[in-house]
Design a protein around this motif. Structure first.
Motif, PDB file in Angstrom:
ATOM      1  N   ARG A 271      20.960  82.779  -0.254  1.00  0.00           N
ATOM      2  CA  ARG A 271      22.072  83.708  -0.028  1.00  0.00           C
ATOM      3  C   ARG A 271      21.859  84.946  -0.894  1.00  0.00           C
ATOM      4  O   ARG A 271      21.736  84.853  -2.112  1.00  0.00           O
ATOM      5  CB  ARG A 271      23.399  83.033  -0.365  1.00  0.00           C
ATOM      6  N   VAL A 272      21.826  86.137  -0.257  1.00  0.00           N
ATOM      7  CA  VAL A 272      21.513  87.382  -0.955  1.00  0.00           C
ATOM      8  C   VAL A 272      22.624  88.386  -0.690  1.00  0.00           C
ATOM      9  O   VAL A 272      23.042  88.576   0.459  1.00  0.00           O
ATOM     10  CB  VAL A 272      20.165  87.966  -0.465  1.00  0.00           C
ATOM     11  N   GLU A 273      23.122  89.037  -1.762  1.00  0.00           N
ATOM     12  CA  GLU A 273      24.089  90.113  -1.559  1.00  0.00           C
ATOM     13  C   GLU A 273      23.338  91.380  -1.149  1.00  0.00           C
ATOM     14  O   GLU A 273      22.364  91.770  -1.792  1.00  0.00           O
ATOM     15  CB  GLU A 273      24.902  90.383  -2.822  1.00  0.00           C
ATOM     16  N   ASP A 274      23.817  92.018  -0.071  1.00  0.00           N
ATOM     17  CA  ASP A 274      23.133  93.184   0.501  1.00  0.00           C
ATOM     18  C   ASP A 274      24.205  94.049   1.158  1.00  0.00           C
ATOM     19  O   ASP A 274      24.544  93.858   2.320  1.00  0.00           O
ATOM     20  CB  ASP A 274      22.087  92.713   1.509  1.00  0.00           C
ATOM     21  N   ILE A 275      24.752  95.004   0.398  1.00  0.00           N
ATOM     22  CA  ILE A 275      25.928  95.757   0.836  1.00  0.00           C
ATOM     23  C   ILE A 275      25.518  96.976   1.663  1.00  0.00           C
ATOM     24  O   ILE A 275      24.649  97.755   1.258  1.00  0.00           O
ATOM     25  CB  ILE A 275      26.781  96.195  -0.373  1.00  0.00           C
ATOM     26  N   PHE A 276      26.162  97.142   2.797  1.00  0.00           N
ATOM     27  CA  PHE A 276      25.855  98.236   3.718  1.00  0.00           C
ATOM     28  C   PHE A 276      26.398  99.558   3.180  1.00  0.00           C
ATOM     29  O   PHE A 276      27.513  99.625   2.664  1.00  0.00           O
ATOM     30  CB  PHE A 276      26.472  97.923   5.084  1.00  0.00           C
ATOM     31  N   ASP A 277      25.620 100.624   3.338  1.00  0.00           N
ATOM     32  CA  ASP A 277      26.008 101.960   2.896  1.00  0.00           C
ATOM     33  C   ASP A 277      26.008 102.886   4.107  1.00  0.00           C
ATOM     34  O   ASP A 277      24.943 103.351   4.531  1.00  0.00           O
ATOM     35  CB  ASP A 277      25.044 102.468   1.829  1.00  0.00           C
ATOM     36  N   PRO A 278      27.180 103.183   4.710  1.00  0.00           N
ATOM     37  CA  PRO A 278      27.210 104.043   5.900  1.00  0.00           C
ATOM     38  C   PRO A 278      26.608 105.416   5.666  1.00  0.00           C
ATOM     39  O   PRO A 278      25.945 105.972   6.555  1.00  0.00           O
ATOM     40  CB  PRO A 278      28.707 104.134   6.224  1.00  0.00           C
ATOM     41  N   THR A 279      26.833 106.000   4.486  1.00  0.00           N
ATOM     42  CA  THR A 279      26.305 107.330   4.200  1.00  0.00           C
ATOM     43  C   THR A 279      24.782 107.316   4.195  1.00  0.00           C
ATOM     44  O   THR A 279      24.133 108.172   4.810  1.00  0.00           O
ATOM     45  CB  THR A 279      26.839 107.842   2.845  1.00  0.00           C
ATOM     46  N   ALA A 280      24.192 106.354   3.502  1.00  0.00           N
ATOM     47  CA  ALA A 280      22.731 106.251   3.453  1.00  0.00           C
ATOM     48  C   ALA A 280      22.158 105.946   4.825  1.00  0.00           C
ATOM     49  O   ALA A 280      21.066 106.426   5.175  1.00  0.00           O
ATOM     50  CB  ALA A 280      22.325 105.170   2.455  1.00  0.00           C
TER      51      ALA A 280
END
Length: 434
Positions: free
Chosen positions: A333-342
């Motif tokens: 399980r890996v935390e991987d947060i989405f960045d709409p701007t990037a």
């Protein structure tokens, strides 16, 4: 491609009076040309300030002021805002007759400060100026007579837009189920789909649209396997070969939060932690995820000069809230947060259209619920950093931003609400600086 666009613009003007120069009224007087807007720090240039008519979907289907008078019936009454509105959103003003139908809606939106219109269908109340939208394919067949009536209606709508200096930027409408490609039944588009698509593209060309699309994802985001998303890229590439090649119109898809979930592109792995909470679970087999998002794969397998996307910025932030953990190719399980701007910044010109939909954070825990609720654009409750978004995506002044708010119509209890929210949002978009 410029030659095709010029031909489309010429076709759009055929049979129409020349568009009068736009004379701003009311709040629209704060708008200036795109170059000047960039100079004074506006993040959404006045010429690219738009709305999708889904936000005002109650207005076209309502009997308008002029039609009510002609029929001798009472118009729908409501509140459009008083002298201090929208600076004071509680100043509802007096009870007044409400606009209805396309002509009156366009006049209202132009006075509010909008310049671009993204349609969410073309229908309106039959008694309003212009009448009802004809069916381009009765019984599924686009006959010459049905097509002629449909295109005549397009010329009527174009005249309405021109009367108020408005530009049609796109539409959420018909998309064929079949297409030319190995994954399509028989490897080709059906004659019925092709004829209907041609009618819709000519309709869009008459309106002057550079884009025509859908309010849906490229394919069902409920299936996160790599294979259907690769096939979706093939389909939309084939559609754009037709639309751009013949009409100079790019066909676009939309997104909701599931489209920015993780692509399942790896081997089967065994996982022992709950994706959201991290708590232990019974050993479960799932397909591993590299970290690529569904829509990024779609972009990767399509021609960047041909296939474009409309990002709903609100739903992209919901995706940031929801899709924060993935299972890697080893089952961890890996935390991987989405960045709409990037996401936009690394390929900014593949996102020529935005839904500028604002949100108030709900306080839900990460991964639980949507994380936001709909509010007018620029509402003080906003928890979406639009200044940061527009300031960091690059290509300032390039993007076409369309205000949307799914819950804007107030129903019978407040039939003027969608129009008031449109005024608030136009002012909020105009005030965005950076």
């Amino acid at each position: 491609m410029s030659g095709k666009i010029n031909r489309r613009r010429l076709l759009a003007g055929a049979g129409l009076t020349a568009a009068a120069a736009f004379s701003p009224l009311g709040p629209a007087s704060v708008f200036s040309a795109t170059a000047a807007s960039a100079a004074n720090g506006r993040l959404i240039p006045g010429g690219k300030l738009g709305t999708i008519t889904y936000s005002q979907r109650d207005v076209p289907t309502r009997l308008g002021i002029a039609a009510s008078a002609a029929l001798g019936v009472a118009p729908t009454m409501g509140y459009l805002g008083g002298r201090n509105f929208p600076q004071d959103p509680t100043d509802l003003g007096p009870l007044v007759p409400l606009p209805g139908g396309w002509l009156e809606l366009f006049e209202f939106l132009a006075k509010a400060g909008f310049k671009q219109i993204e349609f969410a269908g073309y229908g309106q109340h039959a008694s309003n100026p212009g009448g009802a939208a004809p069916n381009p394919a009765p019984g599924g067949v686009t006959t010459p007579e049905a097509r002629a009536a449909y295109l005549a209606y397009a010329r009527t709508l174009r005249g309405f837009l021109d009367a108020f200096g408005l530009e049609a930027i796109g539409n959420h409408g018909f998309v064929p189920n079949t297409w030319n490609g190995p994954g399509s039944a028989g490897g080709a588009m059906t004659a019925q789909d092709y004829n209907r698509l041609q009618a819709e593209l000519e309709f869009a060309a008459i309106l002057g649209m550079p884009f025509m699309g859908t309010g849906s994802d490229p394919t069902s985001a409920n299936n996160r396997n790599i294979e259907p998303w690769t096939l979706a890229g093939e389909k939309w590439s084939a559609l754009n070969e037709i639309s751009v090649g013949q009409w100079g119109i790019q066909m676009y898809t939309h997104n909701h939060s599931p489209a920015y979930n993780f692509l399942q592109d790896g081997p089967l792995v065994t996982v022992t932690q709950h994706r959201i909470t991290g708590e232990p679970i019974a050993p479960t087999q799932v397909r591993g995820e590299s970290g690529k998002r569904l829509m990024q794969h779609y972009l990767d397998v399509t021609n960047p000069d041909l296939v474009v996307i409309e990002m709903d910025v609100y739903w992209a932030h919901v995706a940031q809230h929801q899709h924060r953990w993935r299972y890697d190719w080893e089952g961890k399980r890996v935390e991987d947060i989405f960045d709409p701007t990037a996401q936009v910044a690394k390929q900014t010109k593949r996102y020529p259209l935005f839904h500028a939909k604002d949100g108030d954070a709900t306080g839900q825990a990460p991964g639980v619920g949507d994380g936001y609720s709909w509010i007018p654009f620029g509402d003080p409750r906003s928890d979406i950093n639009y200044k940061g978004f527009y300031s960091n995506i690059g290509a300032k002044g390039f993007h076409n931003s369309n205000y949307e708010q799914d819950n804007a119509p107030g129903g019978n209890g407040d039939p003027g609400q969608s129009l008031r929210f449109a005024r608030i949002s136009a002012a909020g978009m105009a005030a965005l600086r950076g």
